[in-house]
Design a protein around this motif. Structure first.
Motif, short mmCIF file in Angstrom:
data_model
loop_
_atom_site.label_atom_id
_atom_site.label_comp_id
_atom_site.label_asym_id
_atom_site.label_seq_id
_atom_site.Cartn_x
_atom_site.Cartn_y
_atom_site.Cartn_z
N ALA A 81 44.36 34.96 61.09
CA ALA A 81 44.26 34.88 62.55
C ALA A 81 43.02 34.09 62.99
N VAL A 82 41.99 34.09 62.17
CA VAL A 82 40.78 33.33 62.52
C VAL A 82 40.51 32.24 61.47
N ALA A 83 41.60 31.72 60.89
CA ALA A 83 41.46 30.71 59.82
C ALA A 83 40.60 29.53 60.26
N LYS A 84 40.78 29.10 61.48
CA LYS A 84 40.07 27.90 61.93
C LYS A 84 38.79 28.22 62.71
N ALA A 85 38.38 29.47 62.68
CA ALA A 85 37.20 29.86 63.45
C ALA A 85 35.95 29.14 62.94
N SER A 86 35.24 28.53 63.88
CA SER A 86 33.97 27.89 63.56
C SER A 86 33.04 28.09 64.76
N PRO A 126 37.26 45.38 71.67
CA PRO A 126 38.08 44.34 71.05
C PRO A 126 38.31 43.15 71.99
N GLY A 127 38.44 41.98 71.39
CA GLY A 127 38.76 40.80 72.18
C GLY A 127 37.56 39.95 72.53
N GLY A 128 36.38 40.36 72.07
CA GLY A 128 35.18 39.62 72.44
C GLY A 128 34.86 38.46 71.52
N GLY A 129 35.58 38.37 70.41
CA GLY A 129 35.31 37.25 69.49
C GLY A 129 34.40 37.62 68.33
N LYS A 130 34.28 38.92 68.03
CA LYS A 130 33.39 39.33 66.94
C LYS A 130 33.88 38.82 65.58
N THR A 131 35.19 38.97 65.34
CA THR A 131 35.74 38.51 64.05
C THR A 131 35.60 37.00 63.93
N HIS A 132 35.79 36.32 65.05
CA HIS A 132 35.62 34.86 65.06
C HIS A 132 34.21 34.49 64.58
N LEU A 133 33.20 35.18 65.12
CA LEU A 133 31.82 34.83 64.76
C LEU A 133 31.49 35.19 63.32
N LEU A 134 32.03 36.31 62.82
CA LEU A 134 31.83 36.63 61.40
C LEU A 134 32.43 35.54 60.53
N ASP A 279 39.92 41.26 77.94
CA ASP A 279 40.41 40.83 76.64
C ASP A 279 40.78 39.36 76.67
N LEU A 280 39.97 38.56 76.01
CA LEU A 280 40.21 37.11 76.03
C LEU A 280 41.55 36.75 75.42
N ARG A 281 41.99 37.55 74.42
CA ARG A 281 43.26 37.21 73.77
C ARG A 281 44.43 37.42 74.72
N LYS A 282 44.32 38.51 75.54
CA LYS A 282 45.39 38.73 76.51
C LYS A 282 45.39 37.62 77.55
N ASP A 283 44.18 37.22 77.98
CA ASP A 283 44.11 36.13 78.94
C ASP A 283 44.71 34.86 78.36
N ALA A 284 44.42 34.65 77.06
CA ALA A 284 44.92 33.44 76.43
C ALA A 284 46.45 33.45 76.40
N ALA A 285 47.03 34.65 76.20
CA ALA A 285 48.49 34.74 76.18
C ALA A 285 49.04 34.35 77.55
N GLY A 286 48.29 34.65 78.60
CA GLY A 286 48.75 34.31 79.93
C GLY A 286 48.51 32.85 80.28
N SER A 287 47.31 32.37 80.00
CA SER A 287 46.99 31.01 80.44
C SER A 287 47.20 30.00 79.31
N GLY A 288 47.28 30.53 78.10
CA GLY A 288 47.64 29.67 76.97
C GLY A 288 46.53 28.79 76.45
N SER A 289 45.30 28.92 76.94
CA SER A 289 44.34 27.94 76.44
C SER A 289 42.98 28.48 76.08
N ILE A 290 42.53 29.60 76.64
CA ILE A 290 41.08 29.84 76.50
C ILE A 290 40.69 30.45 75.16
N TRP A 291 41.61 31.14 74.49
CA TRP A 291 41.20 31.72 73.20
C TRP A 291 41.62 30.80 72.09
N LYS A 292 40.63 30.22 71.44
CA LYS A 292 40.96 29.32 70.32
C LYS A 292 40.18 29.75 69.10
N PRO A 293 40.78 30.59 68.26
CA PRO A 293 40.06 31.03 67.07
C PRO A 293 39.73 29.84 66.17
#
Ligand SMILES: [Zn+2]
Ligand SMILES: [Zn+2]
Length: 293
Positions: A81-86, A126-134, A279-293
């Motif tokens: 889920a966070v394969a491309k996280a940088s 949840p949803g704050g991007g903690k896993t992304h940053l790790l 929850d940024l992920r929920k927002d991303a599901a709605g707007s389709g753009s803001i959460w980019k792991p």
């Protein structure tokens, strides 16, 4: 590994030399970018001749370092889920976010293998991007600095240990590699049930790492301040009922992991709050753009 030249960088890797993608839908996997498929410098021999004091000497080609770093990355176990996280793909939506990213990036850039480095603990709902940053931190360490790391959810480590017992394997078969890896990132800290055995395993893992001068990073959904919930020492809840779930979510990190582990965390880490507020992920599901792991 980019080569200084006037030609524009490869559009796929932008000159990094590697690409990262999901592997079997489970973990992230890096590979040499197609622009590096056959090394133009060494012709895949792995060595180049450079001028030395007494004539030409063979030197390891930069492409071998790239292969080593890719191999290090592929051992981390970054979730798909966070394969491309940088760090570059992490979106800062608040001063909290910008601060958390700055702490992680600063840690990664300054990290050295030859001296103990204080880690960090990211706490927030949840949803704050903690896993992304790790993931971004471990990725940077492996691919940019050649430092090995491992990503682990402690609950899954416990499951592996329990499965190991039935196969007559000692808990050290599971913990050993996690104790020795240069940088360990433990996600979902506090999600386990909190039995004495679970706490002692966590204590053994992080204390041994601390005593060896190795860095451990953490992320948790539990706040590190008290949440005014009455302390009930020794209480172990064995069900996952909705009531328990609500109550557990209202607990603080100290209540979840116990005082001993909690004070150890303070010695090992800088505590960083990362509260999205939504929850940024929920927002991303709605707007389709803001959460980019
Ligand atoms: Zn490329
Ligand atoms: Zn080469």
């Amino acid at each position: 590994m980019p080569e200084p030249s006037q030609t524009p960088p490869c559009p796929e890797c932008r000159g990094a030399g590697y690409a990262v993608e999901q592997h079997l839908g489970r973990t992230a996997r890096a590979r040499r970018c197609s622009c590096q498929a056959a090394c133009p410098r060494c012709g895949e021999s792995g060595y180049v001749l450079v001028p030395g004091p007494g004539g030409s000497v063979a030197q390891t080609c930069a492409c071998r370092h790239l292969d080593e770093r890719i191999a290090l990355f592929n051992q981390i176990g970054i979730p798909a889920a966070v394969a491309k996280a940088s760090f570059e793909s992490f979106k800062s939506w608040s001063p909290d976010h910008a601060h958390a990213r700055a702490v992680c990036e600063d840690f990664a850039r300054k990290f050295r293998l030859d001296k103990p480095t204080q880690g960090f603990l990211l706490a927030g709902t949840p949803g704050g991007g903690k896993t992304h940053l790790l993931a971004a931190t471990l990725r940077y360490l492996a691919l940019e600095k050649g430092v090995g790391g491992r990503y682990a959810e402690f609950m899954l480590v416990l499951s592996d240990m329990k499965a190991g017992f039935t196969a007559n394997r000692s808990h050290m078969d599971i913990l050993g590699p996690l104790i020795r890896v240069p940088v360990l990132a433990i996600d979902e800290l506090g999600k386990e049930r909190g039995t004495d055995w679970e706490r002692s395993m966590l204590d053994e893992l992080i204390s041994r790492r601390y005593n060896s001068g190795l860095t451990t990073l953490f992320a948790t959904n539990y706040a590190f301040e008290e949440r005014h919930l009455p302390e009930q020492p020794g209480r172990v809840v064995r069900t996952r009922s909705a009531d328990f779930q609500r109550e557990a979510e209202a607990m603080s990190l100290a209540q979840r992991v116990g005082d001993r582990v909690y004070s150890r965390l303070h010695e090992m880490c800088a505590f960083v709050r990362l509260e999205p507020g939504h929850d940024l992920r929920k927002d991303a599901a709605g707007s389709g753009s803001i959460w980019k792991p």
